[in-house]
Every structure is written in C-alpha cells, then in structure tokens.
Design a protein around this motif. Structure first.
Motif, PDB file in Angstrom:
ATOM      1  N   ASN A 112       0.830  -1.216   0.000  1.00 24.99           N
ATOM      2  CA  ASN A 112       0.000   0.000   0.000  1.00 24.99           C
ATOM      3  C   ASN A 112       0.856   1.255   0.000  1.00 24.99           C
ATOM      4  OD1 ASN A 112      -2.567  -1.036  -0.046  1.00 24.99           O
ATOM      5  ND2 ASN A 112      -2.730  -1.204   2.187  1.00 24.99           N
ATOM      6  N   ASN A 134       1.323   4.002  -3.061  1.00 23.79           N
ATOM      7  CA  ASN A 134       1.094   5.440  -2.807  1.00 23.79           C
ATOM      8  C   ASN A 134       2.316   6.244  -3.225  1.00 23.79           C
ATOM      9  OD1 ASN A 134      -1.468   5.240  -1.803  1.00 23.79           O
ATOM     10  ND2 ASN A 134      -0.848   5.248   0.358  1.00 23.79           N
ATOM     11  N   LYS A 194      -7.356  11.209  -4.685  1.00 22.80           N
ATOM     12  CA  LYS A 194      -7.121  10.723  -6.052  1.00 22.80           C
ATOM     13  C   LYS A 194      -8.362  10.738  -6.949  1.00 22.80           C
ATOM     14  CE  LYS A 194      -3.163   8.378  -4.298  1.00 22.80           C
ATOM     15  NZ  LYS A 194      -2.633   7.188  -3.658  1.00 22.80           N
ATOM     16  N   GLY A 216      -6.468   2.398   1.732  1.00 22.72           N
ATOM     17  CA  GLY A 216      -5.115   1.827   1.812  1.00 22.72           C
ATOM     18  C   GLY A 216      -4.425   2.089   3.145  1.00 22.72           C
TER      19      GLY A 216
HETATM   20 MG   LIG Z   1      -3.238   4.110  -1.489  1.00 22.33          MG
END
Ligand SMILES: [Mg+2]
Ligand SMILES: Nc1ncnc2c1ncn2[C@@H]1O[C@H](COP(=O)(O)OP(=O)(O)OP(=O)(O)O)[C@@H](O)[C@H]1O
Length: 504
Positions: A401, A405, A454, A462
């Motif tokens: 995760n 990112n 996002k 996440g």
């Molecule tokens: Mg993420």
C-alpha cells in the motif's frame, strides 16, 4: 441609603471580623492597644513619681533653710543678744514674709517643745497644741517627718525639729500645697491619653490598610475561583509583581487554572475524536454488511462471466467490451476486499519471518511497476534484524500500500528508499519517497477511512487498513513529510509481537 448603611453595618459586625482582613486587623490592633496602654501607664507612673520626689525635695529644702534661719535666732536669744519678744517678733516676721513669697505655703507654725503654737501664720491658731504623732516622732528622732494630709494627698506636712546640738527648742511645721503638682500631673495624664488614642487610631488605619493590601490578592483569587466554579470565566491572566508567598500562591494557582483549561480543551478534543471514532465504527459495520452482501453475488458474477467469456464470439469490439467488464469487476472485487479488510479483525496466520526477505520478495512484485514509472528503488537492510513473529500477508499488504502510494506520488519518477533497522529492541521500517509530499491541511486525515485525494481513482482505504494491521501487530505507523519534497512512512514493530492481537 439607610438600607445600604444597615447592610454595611451588618457586614462590619458579623462578616468582617471573620474575614482574613478582619482577623488580622483585630489581632494587630489589640496587640498595639495593649502595648500602647502599658507604655503609657509606665511613662505616666514614672513622671508622677518624679513630680512627687521633686515636691518632697523642694519641701525639704524649704524646711532646712527655715530651720537654719530660725535656729540662728534661737542661738542669739540663748546668748542674750536678742530677748524673747524680739525673737517672737522675728519669727512672726519670718513666717509672714515666707508665706508671701511662696504661695504654695498653706500654713506655717513654730511649736515649742510641748507642741504649743508660738508663732502661726493664722493668729487664731496661737496657743493651740499640735502634740500629734509627727511632732512626737520628729522630736524623738531629731529629724524631719513628712506626710501628706488631706484625703486627696494634696497637702504635704513637714514637721522638723528646731535644735542646736542637743538643745531642743521645739519644731517648725510647714504645710505645702501640692495642688499645682497635681494639676501638672493631670495635664500630663490628659496628654498621654490623647497621644495614646491618636497612636491607636493611626495604628488602626495603617494596620487596616496593610491588611487590605495583604488580603487583596487572596480576595482576587477567591473571586477568580468563584467565577471558575460558576463556569463564568476561564480566561485568567497572571498577575505580576509579587515575590512573596502570596505571589507564589498566585502563580501556582494560575498555573493550575491554565492546566485546567488545557485539560478542558483536551477533554473536548477527545470527545470530538470519540464521536468521530463512533461514526467510523458505525461506518465500519455498515461497510462490512454491504461488502459481505456484495462479495458473494460478485463472486458468482465473476465466475459466470469467466465461463461466458469462453462462448463469446471473438472480435475486436467484443474483446474490448469483455476487457472493460473484466477490469471493472476486478476493481469492484478489490474495493470489496479492502472494505472487508477494513471492517473485520483479520485472522491472520502468525509465524516467524525474516522482514528483510519479506521486503525483497515484495520488490520482485512491485519492481515492474517501479520501472514503468521510472522510480529507482534503493534498499538498506539491517542484517541483525532477525526473525519476527508476524502475519506475512498482512505486513506485505501494508508495505505494498505504502509503495503504491509512493509510486503514485512520483508521476515524473524519483527514488523510493526502504530501510530496516533494529532500534531500541524494535524493528523499524522506513519507506521514503521523493514525491509530491503531503500538505499540512490534509495530513491529519490520511489515515481516515475513505479519505483520498485521487479523485475516484482510489478508495481511500489503503492507509487506514495498513494502520489497522500495524495496530493489530502492537506496532505504530507515523509519517514525516514536507509538501513538494516527499514522504517518509515509518513502521515500528515490536520484535516480540505477542502483545499484539494478531491471533484473534
Ligand atoms: Mg493508497
Ligand atoms: N507517499 C505519498 N505521497 C503523497 N501523498 C500520499 C502518499 N501516501 C498517501 N498519500 C495521500 O494519502 C491519501 C490516502 O492514501 P490511501 O492509500 O489511504 O488512499 P488512496 O491511495 O487515495 O486510495 P487507495 O489506497 O485505495 O488507492 C492519498 O489519497 C494521498 O493524498
């Protein structure tokens, strides 16, 4: 007006004596009154004795002078230089002359050896006999006898023998008025009383003012306490300037108030956090329910779709449609899995694993993605880290995760550095990127579920799932970041994870 006066009087009589100011004033003024009274009495007593001693001394001097003069005349008479009549005439003259000169003399008489009056200021008293105690004593002991007559001791009577060597002629008796001395003593008494009263009044004013000054900060403190008790005001400013015990008390008190205020604010924040957590818990339950309900039919749909693919006529258009449906179904599956992960406490298999090896294996998986995004991965592994009891799948999911990112934050490429270290008996994993970083205004929310920047491309689960997993391992996750310069996520895991609830 009258009512306010009565209220003031009531306060002064019943409330003021039990206040700090009242107690201090009453005690101090009582002590001062006592001291002034004793001092005044002592001064008065001393002065009075001095006056009396002075009067006695003057009387003695007068008597001695008279004795000398009179005995001289008696010697002349004895030597026949002066006959008896001349002597008596001289005595009369002397007595009158002395009485005129000294107004204090009330009475003056010359007595023979039997106490009979030979000469007297008052002619009517001639031939009277003063054969009293003083006369006998003076004649017997051959020295003057002084006593005060009159009920108020305002007259001094001196009886002095008149003799030349052993020959006794009689005695002289002088009565002196002490009126003037007593007047002076009375004036002195009045002066001392006035002075004492003035001193007491002055002391009372000073003591009251001082007591007020002393008790002022305490009254202020008590007022502040009352306001706080009644929740009227918590904005207290610290008074400056006092360096005594009261000043220290003030400072300690204001420190306490500040702490109280901070605790109040902290309580408020905690309460808000609690409400937020409660909301999240409810959201978690809701998500779990929805995800669970969707998961099964979704599995069925995917299965059916896979089978359906085999029968579908193959051409470019259907291929694109199939690909589109397949991709969307996978995304839906991913979201549902994330939701389920978020909401349930994972029953992960726990075993001893090598964290360095676990990360290296993971890099094989993310290596391709990194290359595609022009991200260079660098590693610094601590060889002494050893094996840690953990859920490999879950920890891999966390690192994945964070890595994804990081890659997403470096659209132009960059560096992703992974570092492991054994520090203070804990395993420390640092994951650092050179991406966009996180701005201060969104930093507090990145671990919140469903928070994402996002625009629909991310679920926002996440990091919250990752945090949950690390919490379950009894560890912690923190982030250091600077907008525009990148982020560093630091995971700390206990080397002995038994305290974590991985087993649940
Ligand atoms: Mg993420
Ligand atoms: N390395 C990073 N650099 C910059 N921003 C980051 C980084 N890691 C997380 N963030 C920020 O934290 C937000 C939350 O991250 P999180 O992983 O929880 O959700 P997401 O990535 O948006 O969605 P998902 O993980 O489901 O794809 C991100 O939207 C992003 O704004």
């Amino acid at each position: 007006m009258v009512l306010s006066f009565i209220n003031k009087l009531k306060y002064f009589l019943f409330r003021w004596p039990v206040t700090l100011e009242g107690k201090f004033t009453i005690t101090a003024v009582s002590c001062i009154i006592l001291t002034i009274a004793v001092a005044s009495w002592w001064i008065f007593d001393r002065e009075e004795k001095l006056y009396i001693a002075n009067a006695y001394q003057q009387a003695n001097v007068l008597t001695e002078t008279s004795r000398l003069t009179l005995t001289n005349i008696m010697v002349y008479n004895e030597l026949k230089i002066m006959d008896n009549q001349d002597m008596i005439d001289y005595f009369d003259y002397y007595i009158l002359n002395l009485s005129e000169k000294d107004p204090r003399i009330k009475c003056i008489a010359i007595l023979d050896t039997h106490g009979k009056v030979i000469t007297h200021k008052d002619i009517n008293s001639l031939n009277k006999r003063y054969h009293d105690r003083e006369f006998i004593s003076a004649m017997k002991e051959n020295k003057p006898v002084i006593r005060t007559s009159d009920k108020n001791d305002k007259i001094l009577v001196i009886t002095a023998p008149l003799n030349v060597s052993t020959k006794q002629w009689g005695a002289i008796r002088i009565s002196l008025s002490l009126e003037e001395m007593h007047q002076r003593i009375d004036v002195l008494k009045q002066e001392i009383i006035v002075l004492a009263v003035l001193l007491v009044l002055f002391a009372m004013i000073i003591v009251k003012a001082f007591a007020k000054h002393l008790s002022k900060p305490i009254i202020k403190l008590s007022g502040t306490m009352n306001r706080i008790k009644n929740h009227e005001d918590m904005n207290i400013t610290v008074a400056k300037g006092r360096r005594d015990e009261i000043g220290e008390l003030e400072h300690s008190f204001y420190w306490l108030i500040r702490r109280l205020k901070e605790l109040d604010e902290e309580k408020e924040r905690t309460f808000e956090q609690f409400i937020q957590n409660e909301k999240l818990v409810s959201l978690g339950y809701l998500s779990a329910g929805v995800a669970h309900e969707i998961n099964n039919p979704l599995g069925g749909v995917m299965l059916c779709f896979n089978r359906l693919q085999k029968y579908t006529a193959v051409n470019t258009e259907t291929e694109q449609l199939v690909f589109g449906i397949d991709d969307s179904l996978k995304k839906m599956k991913h979201i549902v899995e994330q939701l389920l992960d978020f909401s349930r406490s994972a029953k992960a298999e726990k075993k001893y694993a090598d964290v360095n090896a676990l990360i290296e294996n993971l890099l094989v998986l993310v290596g391709y993605e990194a290359q595609r995004r022009n991200v260079k991965i660098t590693c610094e592994f601590d060889p002494d880290l050893g094996r840690i009891e953990l859920s490999e799948n879950k920890i891999s999911q966390v690192i994945m995760n964070i890595a994804i990112n990081a890659f997403q934050s470096m659209p132009e490429g960059g560096t992703f550095n992974i570092k492991t270290r054994k520090l203070d008996g804990k395993c420390r994993i640092s994951l650092k990127d050179t991406g966009s970083g996180i701005s201060d205004d969104i930093l507090p929310y990145i671990f919140d579920p469903f928070f994402s920047t996002k625009n629909g491309q991310g679920t926002g689960l996440g990091l919250s799932v990752s945090k949950g997993i690390i919490d379950q391992h009894g560890g912690s996750i923190e982030v250091k970041t600077e907008a525009g310069k990148g982020c560093e996520f630091i995971i700390t895991l206990p080397l002995d994870c038994k305290n974590g609830d991985t087993d649940e």
